[in-house]
Design an enzyme around this catalytic site. Sequence first.
Site, PDB file in Angstrom:
ATOM      1  N   HIS A   1      28.661  33.191  70.043  1.00 40.43           N
ATOM      2  CA  HIS A   1      29.889  33.756  70.363  1.00 40.43           C
ATOM      3  C   HIS A   1      29.774  34.565  71.818  1.00 40.43           C
ATOM      4  O   HIS A   1      30.699  34.629  72.809  1.00 40.43           O
ATOM      5  CB  HIS A   1      30.565  34.511  69.213  1.00 40.43           C
ATOM      6  CG  HIS A   1      30.959  33.787  67.913  1.00 40.43           C
ATOM      7  ND1 HIS A   1      32.151  33.624  67.653  1.00 40.43           N
ATOM      8  CD2 HIS A   1      30.290  33.162  67.315  1.00 40.43           C
ATOM      9  CE1 HIS A   1      32.185  32.681  66.424  1.00 40.43           C
ATOM     10  NE2 HIS A   1      30.938  32.442  66.346  1.00 40.43           N
TER      11      HIS A   1
ATOM     12  N   ASP B   1      37.333  38.144  70.381  1.00 39.94           N
ATOM     13  CA  ASP B   1      36.929  36.789  69.682  1.00 39.94           C
ATOM     14  C   ASP B   1      37.589  36.409  68.459  1.00 39.94           C
ATOM     15  O   ASP B   1      38.022  37.184  67.584  1.00 39.94           O
ATOM     16  CB  ASP B   1      35.288  37.214  69.263  1.00 39.94           C
ATOM     17  CG  ASP B   1      34.536  36.064  68.697  1.00 39.94           C
ATOM     18  OD1 ASP B   1      33.953  35.186  69.729  1.00 39.94           O
ATOM     19  OD2 ASP B   1      34.452  35.687  67.521  1.00 39.94           O
TER      20      ASP B   1
END
Length: 475
Positions: free
Chosen positions: A17, A110
């Site tokens: 990520h 995110d």
Amino acid sequence: MKTTAELVFIPFPAPGHLLSMIQLAKQLVKHDQRLSATICLIPLPSGNNTNLTAAGDDGSRVRFVNLPAVKPPPDTDPSRFMPTILEGSKRHIKELVGSDVARLAGFVVDMLCCTAMMDLGSELGVPPYVFYPSGANFLGFMLQLQALHDEGKLGDLAELKDTESEMAISSLEKPLPCKFLPSVVVEKEWLPLLIDNTRRLREARGIVVNTFLELETYALGSVSVAGNPPVYPVGPLLNLNSARPEEEEEKEEYKEVMEWLDGQPVGSVVFLCFGSMGSFTKEQATEIATALERGGHRFLWSLRRPSEMGITGDPGEYENFDDVLPGGFLDRTSGVGKVIGWAPQMAVLGHQSVGGFVSHCGWNSMLESVWFGVPIGAWPMYAEQQLNAFQFVEDLGFAEEIKMDYRWGSGKIVTAEEIEGGIQRLMTTTESDSRTRKTMNEMSEMSKKTLVNGGSSYSSMTRFIQDVIDNIPST
């Protein structure tokens, strides 16, 4: 040109990520001189934090800010551990924005931080955007599950994972056999968190996805519908500079690996590498070794030692591979194979001797494989990887199955026969006249063209930036 818009990026603190979000920030500021970026780094109490040495900086317009550590109480439920850290980090981000960011244009949050962080935008009067480091296929899948859940129509997915039933998925052209449901949605403690995050991402002003139109045409069409936020496919977001290591110890390992590859015929090597968290028990490693020895293909195998913390810990390095491999294996295969620990994955995939890639099917690894035109042997393990594998094997035809219903930590062993057969099919696809090889090479060329002026991802990034600029709050 003077910088007029500051975006604050909030990545989830996991390598797959974090590193792709850093690439997004760097691409955005490179794309438009009016943008600058602040990346908030959330530390993990365990100390297993990603080394950002290779990520670098982009002058004064990309900065990294290390937030203070948040330590959950010792009795925190495992499923609440990261949500607790994210909620605690929210206060630190607000303090940062209040003191250091002069021209805030928005937050880029995110996908796994949505529940904790989406309110920051409304509290500070700026739009929130979501970064989706997985593919559009998984995005469509989660939007569908969340809608079914909220309508009271979502059954117990854990009960379906060992059945022969199928599920129609809006982002897939073919029905998904339930035995290939991604691990993250059949784990009851994690599904509610994903549902909550997916519900909150619907509040975003836009969703930036690490994919490109030519790769996921069908999936992107399924999510680009009325009622969903605008979707901006801007990938593949790859750090091509990571092909060369920075640490001195890794430099020596890199040199040894590349020299070995230089001595192998073009397209002859199968590369086995299972991501930043991939590792195997001694029993499973024995099955892999048996398959490689019997199959006879040239191989480069990145073999890591499992962490005592399980999937939440980083794998370690073996001091002696003989401790985990069958007796005499290294001597018997010394002429055709090489076993290593850490692997310079990007550099290996880009080497002409590599013809196939046995992978855990993490999205970043799959994008790298597409970039270099290397067909995949699909061996998913956790998270959304089973869905990624099914998409590449069945929908796109870029991969061959090793074992698509494997789940890390299940205790099940993939047999040498299954591994050998999968590798044989994979390496057959690498022949120059194979349809899979030709299709993969075509998509590889598209992945590079999409990022240049006139390409689909370049145009999508331009639209995203324009939305940011057009909606800067008035002072």
